[in-house]
Write a protein that holds these residues in place. Structure first.
Motif, short mmCIF file in Angstrom:
data_model
loop_
_atom_site.label_atom_id
_atom_site.label_comp_id
_atom_site.label_asym_id
_atom_site.label_seq_id
_atom_site.Cartn_x
_atom_site.Cartn_y
_atom_site.Cartn_z
N ILE A 276 0.85 -1.19 0.00
CA ILE A 276 0.00 0.00 0.00
C ILE A 276 0.89 1.25 0.00
N LEU A 277 0.62 2.16 -0.92
CA LEU A 277 1.27 3.46 -0.94
C LEU A 277 0.27 4.46 -0.39
N CYS A 278 0.63 5.16 0.65
CA CYS A 278 -0.27 6.13 1.27
C CYS A 278 0.27 7.53 0.99
N ASP B 222 1.71 23.82 4.09
CA ASP B 222 1.27 22.57 3.48
C ASP B 222 2.48 21.64 3.34
N ILE B 223 2.28 20.41 3.77
CA ILE B 223 3.30 19.38 3.67
C ILE B 223 2.66 18.18 2.98
N ALA B 224 3.36 17.63 1.99
CA ALA B 224 2.94 16.38 1.36
C ALA B 224 3.95 15.32 1.78
N PHE B 225 3.45 14.15 2.16
CA PHE B 225 4.35 13.05 2.48
C PHE B 225 3.74 11.73 2.08
N VAL B 226 4.60 10.76 1.83
CA VAL B 226 4.17 9.43 1.42
C VAL B 226 4.91 8.38 2.23
N PHE B 227 4.25 7.23 2.38
CA PHE B 227 4.92 6.08 2.99
C PHE B 227 4.34 4.80 2.41
N GLU C 250 -4.93 6.18 -0.35
CA GLU C 250 -4.20 4.92 -0.46
C GLU C 250 -4.26 4.43 -1.90
N ILE C 251 -3.11 3.99 -2.39
CA ILE C 251 -3.00 3.49 -3.76
C ILE C 251 -2.50 2.06 -3.70
#
Length: 91
Positions: free
Chosen positions: A2-4, A51-56, A90-91
């Motif tokens: 899962i990519l969030c 604004d902050i964009a983050f992925v995990f 979620e991708i």
């Protein structure tokens, strides 16, 4: 797997300069480092918003939800004086 993808929007009413906003964001980035996320400051030039964009990545949907809860808990503990909105995809 899962990519969030996450987007955090913060309103900073007591911050009066870009230097003040940068101080808040540096503190936030330092706290997010322990979660091993990739992040990017996507804030504009207005000092009272950030604004902050983050992925995990996560192994499954349940662990992704647990990870999100930990991030939200950290935000509540450390940045409760600011209004923030956290969106997930979620991708």
């Amino acid at each position: 797997m899962i990519l969030c993808n996450c987007h955090l929007h913060m309103e900073l009413p007591e911050v009066h300069s870009l230097k003040g906003r940068r101080s808040v964001l540096n503190s936030l980035k330092e706290k997010l480092k322990k979660f091993n996320v990739s992040l990017l400051d996507i804030s504009g030039e207005y000092a009272k918003e950030a604004d902050i964009a983050f992925v995990f990545l996560s192994h499954n949907a349940r662990s992704a939800a647990q990870y999100r809860e930990e991030v939200e808990s950290m935000l509540e503990r450390n940045f409760s004086e600011y209004f923030y909105e956290l969106e997930y995809e979620e991708i």
